[in-house]
Design an enzyme around this catalytic site. Structure first.
Site, PDB file in Angstrom:
ATOM      1  CE  LYS A 259       8.089 -51.083   2.635  1.00 54.03           C
ATOM      2  NZ  LYS A 259       7.548 -52.205   3.405  1.00 54.03           N
TER       3      LYS A 259
ATOM      4  CG  ASP B  61       8.480 -56.174  10.136  1.00 55.22           C
ATOM      5  OD1 ASP B  61       9.333 -55.343   9.770  1.00 55.22           O
ATOM      6  OD2 ASP B  61       7.808 -56.868   9.346  1.00 55.22           O
TER       7      ASP B  61
ATOM      8  CE1 TYR C 255       3.513 -59.064   2.223  1.00 52.66           C
ATOM      9  CE2 TYR C 255       4.905 -57.121   2.418  1.00 52.66           C
ATOM     10  CZ  TYR C 255       4.554 -58.291   1.757  1.00 52.66           C
ATOM     11  OH  TYR C 255       5.257 -58.687   0.648  1.00 52.66           O
TER      12      TYR C 255
HETATM   13  C1  LIG Z   1       7.507 -53.763   3.179  1.00 52.05           C
HETATM   14  C2  LIG Z   1       7.494 -54.586   4.401  1.00 52.05           C
HETATM   15  C3  LIG Z   1       8.202 -55.810   4.485  1.00 52.05           C
HETATM   16  C4  LIG Z   1       8.843 -56.445   3.281  1.00 52.05           C
HETATM   17  O1  LIG Z   1       9.879 -55.692   2.746  1.00 52.05           O
HETATM   18  P1  LIG Z   1      10.309 -55.940   1.214  1.00 52.05           P
HETATM   19  O2  LIG Z   1      11.524 -55.107   1.058  1.00 52.05           O
HETATM   20  O3  LIG Z   1       9.146 -55.516   0.369  1.00 52.05           O
HETATM   21  O4  LIG Z   1      10.599 -57.388   1.067  1.00 52.05           O
HETATM   22  C5  LIG Z   1       8.257 -56.446   5.700  1.00 52.05           C
HETATM   23  N1  LIG Z   1       7.652 -55.940   6.794  1.00 52.05           N
HETATM   24  C6  LIG Z   1       6.958 -54.788   6.746  1.00 52.05           C
HETATM   25  C7  LIG Z   1       6.325 -54.269   8.004  1.00 52.05           C
HETATM   26  C8  LIG Z   1       6.844 -54.088   5.551  1.00 52.05           C
HETATM   27  O5  LIG Z   1       6.120 -52.965   5.510  1.00 52.05           O
END
Ligand SMILES: *Cc1c(COP(=O)(O)O)cnc(C)c1O
Length: 454
Positions: free
Chosen positions: A288, A251, A156
């Site tokens: 985050k 990511d 994701y």
């Molecule tokens: C949470 C998440 C996102 C998206 O971040 P948002 O602030 O919810 O848009 C992207 N990549 C990873 C790996 C995530 O866990």
């Protein structure tokens, strides 16, 4: 204020599904989502006045626990000076410097990278992880002049169009193949490969190598439950992209500054993960933890690539609230407070909760695998450890809802989906951990008693 049930009923009148982000709706576990009014340290309190030990931690940001005094004070100070200016502030450079030095400076007290190459030479602040990954992809396409993107099933990266094919998190929770509303043309630009399968990556590059702009990969996947990369997998991705003139986007929105002081990459670069050393991503994304609970995210990477962003380069990206002073203040305060003792505590709590949960499940004869990546962990209801999305989907997921509800009834707030990581904080003290451990035997019995879909 009414009950959780009344709150949910009212919310559903005005908000689709009663929630502003899908997993919150308890769709895969059933029952009534809790409506929370306050949180402090490791605890969170709902509208009915019930307190829970929280293992969601806002899905990661609350590294130090909720309402950490340093973070709250920093935000209050910033708020008193004005909420947003739509212009540059000194704090933005300070936060960029904190990100840069944490990830890339081997002289850091935490011993992040051993590499002479700094993976985060430049940083841009945005407001959400979705924006960070979306921008990184646009940048990779602009820089390489190529269209195709490679992602992995079950990963994701936020909800931008290119990235919702076979995605993890809520898309996995709701068992969706992707999302409606995405054009066939966009979907055709994304190649989805099985995770941890280097041969599949080699085959895709053998066929499409000249057209692939980038691979985007979760540094360690944690949106299909936790599935760590096989030893050397990320390094191999780096090698393959380099060989074909494509970029590697790592990511770290979830793992960044959580799975270790310099994120997952820091664990690899410093040799704490087998076969991890000797590679650098071209771009990294953060979110985050880096916003300390406020809407803030970032992308960073090689200076030559980052300088393709406007106003220096031709790739456009902007945001009215980018680098918002309150969010920046929360990020700075969080990273400053996240010292070696914090990571030590996170690690201890993760060990305690993971091993006690495993022991409780084993005592009831429930087949399971403990999935770990640094301080992140989750459980899969399968005897063998899953290595990819197909493995994860093959588990006995029906055991999770009764387990989840038994924990909730005992005052422990777990992620409402088996496809999510459990999040500990450095504020989880022995009393909080004991409350979790005490709840486990009954939850394990409920998981053991669960019967399958048929
Ligand atoms: C949470 C998440 C996102 C998206 O971040 P948002 O602030 O919810 O848009 C992207 N990549 C990873 C790996 C995530 O866990």
């Amino acid at each position: 204020m009414g009950s959780n049930e009344q709150q949910f009923e009212q919310a559903r009148q005005l908000i689709p599904g009663g929630v502003n982000s899908p997993v919150r709706a308890f769709g895969s576990v059933g029952g009534t989502p809790r409506f929370f009014v306050s949180a402090n340290g490791p605890y969170i309190t709902d509208v009915e006045g019930r307190e829970y030990v929280d293992l969601v931690a806002s899905w990661g940001p609350a590294l130090l626990g909720h309402a950490h005094p340093d973070v709250v004070a920093a935000v209050q100070d910033a708020a008193a000076r004005g909420l947003s200016f739509g212009a540059s502030t000194p704090g933005e450079t300070e936060l960029a410097e904190l990100i840069h030095s944490r990830v890339s400076d081997s002289r850091q007290p935490f011993g992040g990278a051993q590499s002479a190459v700094h993976p985060v030479e430049k940083v841009r602040l945005v407001s959400t992880g979705t924006e960070a990954t979306m921008t990184a992809i646009r940048l990779a396409r602009g820089f390489t002049g190529r269209d195709l993107l490679v992602k992995f099933a079950g990963h994701y990266h936020g909800h931008s169009d290119s990235l919702l094919a076979e995605a993890g998190s809520g898309v996995a929770t709701l068992a969706l193949p992707g999302s409606a509303g995405i054009t066939a043309a966009t979907a055709a630009q994304t190649l989805v490969l099985p995770y941890n399968d280097v041969d599949a990556v080699r085959a895709a590059f053998a066929e499409h190598g000249d057209h692939i702009a980038a691979i985007i990969v979760e540094a360690a996947s944690a949106n299909m439950g936790v599935v760590p990369p096989a030893p050397g997998f990320n390094r191999e991705l780096s090698r393959i992209t380099r060989e074909h003139g494509a970029l590697l986007i790592l990511d770290e929105v979830l793992t960044g500054f959580r799975s270790g002081p310099a994120g997952w990459w820091g664990l690899e670069a410093s040799g704490q993960v087998p076969d991890g050393t000797g590679w650098v991503p071209d771009l990294m994304t953060f979110g985050k933890v880096v916003g300390g609970g406020m809407p803030l995210a970032a992308l960073g990477g090689r200076a030559d690539v980052m300088d393709y962003l406007a106003p220096v380069g031709p790739v456009y990206q902007a945001g009215t609230l980018s680098g918002n002073p309150l969010a920046v203040a929360a990020g700075i305060a969080t990273l400053r407070a996240a010292d070696a003792a914090v990571y030590e505590r996170l690690s201890t709590v993760a060990d305690q909760v993971a091993s006690a949960t495993s022991a409780a499940l084993a005592a009831e004869g429930v087949a399971h695998s403990v999935q770990r990546a640094g301080t992140l962990f989750s459980f899969a209801f399968s005897a063998n450890a899953p290595h990819n999305y197909a493995d994860v989907k093959a588990q006995e997921a029906f055991r999770y809802p009764p387990f989840f509800h038994a924990m909730l009834d005992a005052g422990v707030n777990l992620p409402p989906s088996v496809f999510e990581a459990w999040f500990v904080t450095s504020a989880h003290d022995d009393a909080a951990v004991t409350r979790i451990l005490d709840a486990l035997p009954a939850a394990a019995r409920a998981a053991a008693a669960a019967t399958g879909p048929e």
